[in-house]
Design a protein around this motif. Structure first.
Motif, short mmCIF file in Angstrom:
data_model
loop_
_atom_site.label_atom_id
_atom_site.label_comp_id
_atom_site.label_asym_id
_atom_site.label_seq_id
_atom_site.Cartn_x
_atom_site.Cartn_y
_atom_site.Cartn_z
N HIS A 149 24.47 -35.44 -4.03
CA HIS A 149 24.00 -34.42 -4.58
C HIS A 149 23.14 -34.11 -4.36
CE1 HIS A 149 27.64 -35.73 -6.43
NE2 HIS A 149 28.00 -34.92 -6.77
N HIS A 150 21.76 -34.53 -3.94
CA HIS A 150 20.13 -33.56 -4.29
C HIS A 150 20.15 -32.54 -2.96
CE1 HIS A 150 16.21 -33.15 -4.59
NE2 HIS A 150 16.02 -33.77 -2.48
N GLU A 151 21.18 -32.21 -2.51
CA GLU A 151 20.81 -31.54 -1.36
C GLU A 151 21.98 -30.19 -1.98
OE1 GLU A 151 23.24 -32.36 2.85
OE2 GLU A 151 21.78 -34.72 2.59
N LEU A 152 22.51 -30.67 -2.66
CA LEU A 152 23.34 -29.76 -3.28
C LEU A 152 22.66 -28.64 -5.06
CD1 LEU A 152 27.35 -30.62 -2.76
CD2 LEU A 152 26.22 -28.47 -2.61
N ARG A 153 21.72 -29.52 -4.84
CA ARG A 153 20.92 -29.49 -6.84
C ARG A 153 20.89 -28.02 -6.99
NH1 ARG A 153 17.78 -31.76 -9.97
NH2 ARG A 153 18.14 -30.69 -12.22
N ASP A 154 20.18 -27.27 -6.15
CA ASP A 154 20.36 -25.99 -6.64
C ASP A 154 21.65 -24.78 -6.57
OD1 ASP A 154 17.58 -25.62 -6.61
OD2 ASP A 154 18.02 -25.13 -4.23
N GLU A 155 23.19 -25.28 -5.93
CA GLU A 155 24.75 -25.10 -5.98
C GLU A 155 24.43 -25.69 -7.50
OE1 GLU A 155 23.09 -26.00 -3.30
OE2 GLU A 155 23.52 -25.22 -1.64
N LEU A 156 24.27 -26.88 -7.75
CA LEU A 156 25.04 -27.34 -9.13
C LEU A 156 24.49 -27.09 -10.16
CD1 LEU A 156 25.17 -31.12 -7.59
CD2 LEU A 156 26.97 -29.11 -7.87
N ASP A 179 39.76 -28.11 -14.99
CA ASP A 179 38.84 -27.54 -15.85
C ASP A 179 37.06 -26.88 -14.66
OD1 ASP A 179 35.93 -28.69 -15.81
OD2 ASP A 179 37.29 -30.51 -16.46
N THR A 180 37.07 -25.88 -15.83
CA THR A 180 36.54 -24.59 -14.83
C THR A 180 35.27 -25.25 -14.16
OG1 THR A 180 37.20 -23.43 -16.85
CG2 THR A 180 35.12 -22.57 -14.84
N LEU A 181 34.55 -26.14 -15.36
CA LEU A 181 33.05 -26.65 -14.45
C LEU A 181 33.66 -27.73 -13.26
CD1 LEU A 181 30.09 -27.12 -14.61
CD2 LEU A 181 30.61 -29.15 -16.12
N GLN A 182 34.30 -28.50 -13.33
CA GLN A 182 34.65 -29.62 -11.92
C GLN A 182 35.09 -28.00 -10.62
OE1 GLN A 182 33.84 -32.23 -11.82
NE2 GLN A 182 34.07 -32.25 -14.60
N ALA A 183 36.12 -26.76 -11.48
CA ALA A 183 36.28 -26.24 -10.17
C ALA A 183 34.78 -25.76 -9.41
CB ALA A 183 36.65 -24.89 -11.13
N ALA A 184 34.20 -25.30 -10.02
CA ALA A 184 32.76 -24.62 -9.75
C ALA A 184 32.28 -25.67 -8.69
CB ALA A 184 32.13 -24.03 -11.07
N VAL A 185 31.98 -26.97 -8.82
CA VAL A 185 31.57 -28.27 -8.47
C VAL A 185 31.91 -27.83 -7.68
CG1 VAL A 185 30.62 -30.23 -8.26
CG2 VAL A 185 30.61 -28.89 -10.77
N LEU A 186 33.43 -28.19 -6.97
CA LEU A 186 34.02 -28.07 -6.11
C LEU A 186 34.06 -26.99 -4.82
CD1 LEU A 186 37.25 -29.49 -7.71
CD2 LEU A 186 36.22 -30.93 -5.79
N LEU A 187 33.75 -25.73 -5.57
CA LEU A 187 33.94 -24.33 -4.51
C LEU A 187 32.26 -24.78 -4.01
CD1 LEU A 187 34.95 -21.89 -6.58
CD2 LEU A 187 35.43 -22.22 -4.76
N ALA A 188 31.08 -25.19 -4.56
CA ALA A 188 30.29 -25.80 -3.77
C ALA A 188 29.94 -26.61 -2.85
CB ALA A 188 28.57 -25.65 -4.97
N LYS A 189 30.34 -27.32 -3.53
CA LYS A 189 31.08 -28.61 -2.48
C LYS A 189 32.17 -28.28 -0.84
CE LYS A 189 29.55 -32.96 -4.59
NZ LYS A 189 30.07 -33.88 -5.26
N LEU A 190 32.99 -27.48 -1.45
CA LEU A 190 33.86 -27.08 -0.44
C LEU A 190 33.45 -26.29 1.06
CD1 LEU A 190 37.28 -27.37 0.78
CD2 LEU A 190 37.28 -25.24 -0.59
#
Length: 364
Positions: free
Chosen positions: A12-19, A234-245
């Protein structure tokens, strides 16, 4: 050098800004359930899986259960499942009132054996679940044909196979419907629980969505047409998954590189699970077989190397399911030999080399 089994902090460190952006966006608009990120993720994940429909749900177990309910599986029915899988596969069958019928696995890939599955089918059988274990697809062509021959629903349990392919077919695109888990440790993982159902059947998708939202009518939210449940992404998890997808394919390529190094550097007595012809696995887990697992595991622990066993007791031998059990020799033998090594897209070559160095010294 210590090597964790799975370092989610590094992932998750690499995704900090997106998260951080995902969190701020959801907090700002305030639609924590059913927000715009949910629909967007459903559209993008359906496209990624090469299907037309996706329904976000609470977790992967719910996804399996909702599929079974949506196709009408219930009391008096049997569902064929592999013995070598996580308990959730069988739990979902029991949750709808049906009976799991366990089948054995192939000795090289440890995936569902189509011949054993065929032998398990009888007049009560309503569905067949192919589990894509360790990041590799089960033989979907043979299983799909087997299900069609007997008039059964074919369901994919793709909880460990986000992005995997077999003969060009993407995980999630082969059966009547597929269940995915977004548990944090998955190849595509949320920051909590989450799951999805993907399918090319619009009516099935609508039925799953209705069942997952208290059985509400699509026309009148105050009309509950069927008895459903509460299982929503939930919306927050969907937003996280979008960043990771957007990074999933790259991360899966990193996992393939890690596994290639394991295959090149492991000692001869430590045998990785085979890759089937035509398969493009995503290596959710790095599973090897050894005849001396206890000693090897002790050596890894002493060297501060993380490890796991997936799974030490086959489902048909678990107390919860022993009434449905029978002798399944391939799964039973493998359960005493399998060992999961550290696997992550953030795992460095030096860490892989350290694991292999410790393994080479485990039997000297």
């Amino acid at each position: 050098m210590s090597v964790p089994f799975l370092d989610l902090k590094a992932v998750h460190h690499e995704l900090r800004d997106e998260l951080d952006l995902a969190w701020k966006s959801v907090v700002q608009h305030g639609h924590f359930l059913g927000g715009p990120e949910v629909e967007r993720f459903e559209d993008e994940f359906a496209a990624y899986c090469e299907t037309s429909k996706c329904v976000g749900v609470g977790n992967g177990t719910d996804a399996l259960e909702l599929i079974l309910l949506a196709i009408g599986v219930g009391p008096g029915d049997e569902v064929v499942v592999p013995a070598n899988t996580f308990a959730a596969t069988a739990e979902a069958v029991r949750a709808v009132g049906a009976r799991p019928r366990f089948a054995d696995v192939l000795p090289d890939t440890l995936l569902l054996d189509p011949d054993s599955a065929a032998a398990a089918i009888n007049w009560r059988t309503a569905a067949l679940i192919g589990v894509h274990l360790f990041g590799q697809l089960a033989d979907v062509s043979r299983l799909e044909a087997l299900a069609a021959r007997h008039g059964l629903a074919f369901i994919e349990d793709a909880a460990q196979a986000h992005g995997a392919r077999l003969d060009g077919r993407r995980a999630g695109s082969a059966g009547h419907a597929a269940a995915f888990s977004f548990y944090p440790g998955k190849n595509l993982g949320a920051l909590g629980d989450g799951g999805a159902v993907v399918t090319d059947d619009p009516a099935l998708a609508d039925r799953v969505r209705q069942l997952a939202n208290h059985g509400r009518s699509a026309r009148d939210r105050n009309c509950h047409e069927v008895s459903g449940r509460n299982s929503r992404l939930d919306t927050l998890q969907a937003a996280v998954l979008l960043a990771k997808l957007s990074r999933l394919d790259r991360d899966n390529d990193r996992r393939r590189s890690v596994m290639a190094r394991y295959r090149a550097w492991l000692p001869d007595w430590c045998t990785p699970v085979a890759v089937a012809p035509g398969a493009a696995p995503v290596h959710h887990l790095a599973v090897v077989r050894t005849a001396d697992r206890e000693r090897v595991a002790e050596t890894l622990t002493a060297a501060q190397i993380g490890w796991g066993v997936h799974y030490p007791v086959p489902c048909h031998l678990q107390p919860a399911f022993e009434e449905f059990g029978e002798r399944l020799p391939v799964a039973e033998r493998a359960a005493g030999e399998i060992l999961s090594l550290p696997m992550s897209p953030s795992l460095s070559d030096g860490e892989v080399a350290r694991v292999c160095e410790v393994l080479r010294g485990a039997r000297t």
